[in-house]
Design an enzyme around this catalytic site. Structure first.
Site, PDB file in Angstrom:
ATOM      1  CG  ASP A 270      -2.030 -17.164  11.768  1.00 33.86           C
ATOM      2  OD1 ASP A 270      -2.178 -16.455  10.749  1.00 33.86           O
ATOM      3  OD2 ASP A 270      -0.925 -17.589  12.146  1.00 33.86           O
TER       4      ASP A 270
ATOM      5  CE1 TYR B 239      -1.171  -4.644  -1.535  1.00 34.73           C
ATOM      6  CE2 TYR B 239      -3.362  -4.527  -0.587  1.00 34.73           C
ATOM      7  CZ  TYR B 239      -1.991  -4.640  -0.428  1.00 34.73           C
ATOM      8  OH  TYR B 239      -1.450  -4.760   0.829  1.00 34.73           O
TER       9      TYR B 239
ATOM     10  CG  HIS C 256      -6.841 -13.668   2.755  1.00 36.10           C
ATOM     11  ND1 HIS C 256      -6.584 -14.898   3.335  1.00 36.10           N
ATOM     12  CD2 HIS C 256      -5.731 -12.928   2.999  1.00 36.10           C
ATOM     13  CE1 HIS C 256      -5.389 -14.891   3.907  1.00 36.10           C
ATOM     14  NE2 HIS C 256      -4.854 -13.700   3.712  1.00 36.10           N
TER      15      HIS C 256
ATOM     16  CE  LYS D 103      -2.479 -19.873   7.642  1.00 38.08           C
ATOM     17  NZ  LYS D 103      -1.576 -19.035   8.496  1.00 38.08           N
TER      18      LYS D 103
ATOM     19  NE  ARG E 250      -1.891  -1.735   3.356  1.00 40.97           N
ATOM     20  CZ  ARG E 250      -2.209  -1.801   4.642  1.00 40.97           C
ATOM     21  NH1 ARG E 250      -3.414  -1.472   5.027  1.00 40.97           N
ATOM     22  NH2 ARG E 250      -1.321  -2.198   5.523  1.00 40.97           N
TER      23      ARG E 250
HETATM   24  N1  NAP Z   1       1.843 -20.280   4.420  1.00 42.83           N
HETATM   25  C1  NAP Z   1       2.558 -19.855   5.436  1.00 42.83           C
HETATM   26  O1  NAP Z   1       3.521 -20.488   5.857  1.00 42.83           O
HETATM   27  C2  NAP Z   1       2.227 -18.536   6.081  1.00 42.83           C
HETATM   28  C3  NAP Z   1       3.085 -17.998   7.018  1.00 42.83           C
HETATM   29  C4  NAP Z   1       2.770 -16.740   7.559  1.00 42.83           C
HETATM   30  C5  NAP Z   1       1.618 -16.097   7.150  1.00 42.83           C
HETATM   31  N2  NAP Z   1       0.792 -16.667   6.253  1.00 42.83           N
HETATM   32  C6  NAP Z   1      -0.419 -15.983   5.802  1.00 42.83           C
HETATM   33  O2  NAP Z   1      -0.030 -14.830   5.087  1.00 42.83           O
HETATM   34  C7  NAP Z   1      -0.896 -13.748   5.387  1.00 42.83           C
HETATM   35  C8  NAP Z   1      -0.074 -12.563   5.875  1.00 42.83           C
HETATM   36  O3  NAP Z   1       0.613 -12.933   7.062  1.00 42.83           O
HETATM   37  P1  NAP Z   1       1.903 -12.115   7.538  1.00 42.83           P
HETATM   38  O4  NAP Z   1       2.417 -12.747   8.753  1.00 42.83           O
HETATM   39  O5  NAP Z   1       2.813 -11.915   6.383  1.00 42.83           O
HETATM   40  O6  NAP Z   1       1.201 -10.731   7.930  1.00 42.83           O
HETATM   41  P2  NAP Z   1       1.834  -9.256   7.957  1.00 42.83           P
HETATM   42  O7  NAP Z   1       3.303  -9.328   8.163  1.00 42.83           O
HETATM   43  O8  NAP Z   1       0.990  -8.464   8.901  1.00 42.83           O
HETATM   44  O9  NAP Z   1       1.601  -8.757   6.466  1.00 42.83           O
HETATM   45  C9  NAP Z   1       0.314  -8.631   5.957  1.00 42.83           C
HETATM   46  C10 NAP Z   1       0.299  -7.640   4.827  1.00 42.83           C
HETATM   47  O10 NAP Z   1      -1.075  -7.405   4.532  1.00 42.83           O
HETATM   48  C11 NAP Z   1      -1.179  -6.144   3.906  1.00 42.83           C
HETATM   49  N3  NAP Z   1      -2.447  -5.515   4.215  1.00 42.83           N
HETATM   50  C12 NAP Z   1      -3.384  -5.209   3.310  1.00 42.83           C
HETATM   51  N4  NAP Z   1      -4.445  -4.653   3.869  1.00 42.83           N
HETATM   52  C13 NAP Z   1      -4.189  -4.602   5.201  1.00 42.83           C
HETATM   53  C14 NAP Z   1      -4.906  -4.100   6.306  1.00 42.83           C
HETATM   54  N5  NAP Z   1      -6.128  -3.581   6.177  1.00 42.83           N
HETATM   55  N6  NAP Z   1      -4.327  -4.174   7.510  1.00 42.83           N
HETATM   56  C15 NAP Z   1      -3.100  -4.720   7.662  1.00 42.83           C
HETATM   57  N7  NAP Z   1      -2.356  -5.220   6.645  1.00 42.83           N
HETATM   58  C16 NAP Z   1      -2.910  -5.150   5.420  1.00 42.83           C
HETATM   59  C17 NAP Z   1       0.045  -5.341   4.345  1.00 42.83           C
HETATM   60  O11 NAP Z   1       0.680  -5.079   3.150  1.00 42.83           O
HETATM   61  P3  NAP Z   1       1.226  -3.646   2.685  1.00 42.83           P
HETATM   62  O12 NAP Z   1       1.155  -2.712   3.850  1.00 42.83           O
HETATM   63  O13 NAP Z   1       2.596  -4.023   2.322  1.00 42.83           O
HETATM   64  O14 NAP Z   1       0.369  -3.256   1.561  1.00 42.83           O
HETATM   65  C18 NAP Z   1       0.894  -6.289   5.157  1.00 42.83           C
HETATM   66  O15 NAP Z   1       2.226  -6.252   4.741  1.00 42.83           O
HETATM   67  C19 NAP Z   1      -1.888 -14.266   6.440  1.00 42.83           C
HETATM   68  O16 NAP Z   1      -3.109 -14.565   5.805  1.00 42.83           O
HETATM   69  C20 NAP Z   1      -1.259 -15.536   6.977  1.00 42.83           C
HETATM   70  O17 NAP Z   1      -2.198 -16.528   7.313  1.00 42.83           O
HETATM   71  C21 NAP Z   1       1.085 -17.871   5.700  1.00 42.83           C
END
Ligand code: NAP
Length: 308
Positions: free
Chosen positions: A160, A40, A61, A79, A19
């Site tokens: 989560d 986005y 999502h 997820k 963003r």
């Molecule tokens: N598969 C896996 O191993 C794995 C591991 C960890 C997380 N995940 C998944 O990945 C997703 C993100 O997790 P994360 O730990 O990376 O989270 P995070 O560090 O908080 O990052 C989430 C991103 O979401 C964006 N975003 C868009 N709208 C938002 C809003 N209204 N409020 C807050 N953030 C917003 C932000 O992007 P910008 O500010 O950059 O635009 C932020 O960088 C989750 O759904 C989680 O379940 C998966």
């Protein structure tokens, strides 16, 4: 995930968005990604992009999935796919109507040991599957500003972490006849630890737990009438599996390169190259059905989200 995509021969990191344009640019520079965007919408309208990997916070999502699909892009959605089963079914129907690839990034289901465990049970090697005990726990210090404790972005242990044990119970046992859930809560109202019991009228049972309070997880045990499968933590990217049938015990090991997302990335590449719109390894109907179970559990523990 991005570093594993970068190392995959069949994929290329074409562009990234955040963003804030500066944040996206810094990320792009760190991985040699040619283009970055501060919205986005710009990302999904990049003509050189074939598939969007959505890794925003849970509650976002749904909106971001629909944004990608509306722009005609294939979709890999983190997820939990959406906050609710109803929203999941809308995303799935939209992808199907547009003939676009769509999958929940449930990478655990593509892991070779989890696939092997599933094949072993389907072949009847441990007899009838009678029970699943699965846990995914990861300690996170309480911080009301962290996404995991913030109801506005879908925080809590169930969505989560609990989504992984729920997928395992669904894979090995299917839809239960009844479900019972209990939880503890953070001051922000989201669940910090949850237990779900899925009961089946024929006596099968799944005990599923997830916690933000500890790193000590018992992993996965699948119990059969003639044996069992034990996969120690971490269940989402296991390194070991022991199968016991009668007197015989076999241990298999797996060490995936990078961060372990390779099998998921390869699966997405394979399906898209073949012109397929979904993966049988993470069926979209399972994604929606698992969210039905999580909806049900959340209703029982009295947890709702503003975005719901
Ligand atoms: N598969 C896996 O191993 C794995 C591991 C960890 C997380 N995940 C998944 O990945 C997703 C993100 O997790 P994360 O730990 O990376 O989270 P995070 O560090 O908080 O990052 C989430 C991103 O979401 C964006 N975003 C868009 N709208 C938002 C809003 N209204 N409020 C807050 N953030 C917003 C932000 O992007 P910008 O500010 O950059 O635009 C932020 O960088 C989750 O759904 C989680 O379940 C998966």
């Amino acid at each position: 995930v991005a570093t594993d995509i970068a190392r995959s021969a069949g994929s290329e990191l074409a562009a990234v968005a955040a963003r804030q344009a500066a944040r996206a640019a810094t990320f792009a520079r760190s991985l040699g990604i040619p283009r970055s965007y501060g919205t986005y919408t710009e990302l999904v309208t990049d003509a050189e992009v074939d598939i969007i990997y959505v890794a925003t916070t849970h509650a976002q999502h749904y909106e971001h999935a629909l944004l990608a699909l509306a722009a005609g892009k294939h979709l890999l959605l983190e997820k939990p796919f959406t906050l609710t089963a109803q929203k999941a079914r809308h995303v799935i129907a939209t992808a199907r109507a547009a003939d676009l690839f769509c999958m929940e990034a449930m990478w655990m289901r593509m892991h070779p040991l989890i696939r092997q465990a599933h094949d072993i049970t389907r072949a009847g090697h441990i007899g009838n599957v009678l029970g699943v005990h699965a846990d995914l726990s990861h300690r996170v210090a309480y911080d009301p500003n962290h996404r995991l404790f913030d109801p506005a972005v879908g925080g809590g242990a169930l969505l989560d972490l609990g989504v992984y044990p729920a997928h395992l119970a669904w894979m090995f046992l299917g839809r239960p006849d009844s479900l019972h859930a209990d939880a503890s809560f953070a001051p922000t109202g989201v669940d910090t630890a949850i237990t779900m019991r899925w009961n089946y009228k024929d006596g099968r049972v799944a005990t599923l737990t997830a916690s933000l309070l500890t790193d000590h997880s018992p992993g996965l045990v699948v119990t059969g009438s003639r044996g069992r499968i034990v996969i120690p933590s971490p269940i989402q990217v296991p390194t070991q599996m022991t199968v016991t049938t009668g007197e015989a015990e076999t241990t298999s090991r797996a060490r995936l390169p990078g961060n372990g997302y390779g099998p998921q990335i390869t699966e997405v590449e394979r399906r898209i190259q073949a012109g397929e719109t979904a993966s049988p390894l993470a069926p979209l109907d399972d994604t929606a059905a698992v969210l039905d179970m999580l909806d049900h559990a959340r209703r029982q523990i009295g947890l709702g989200y503003p975005e719901q």
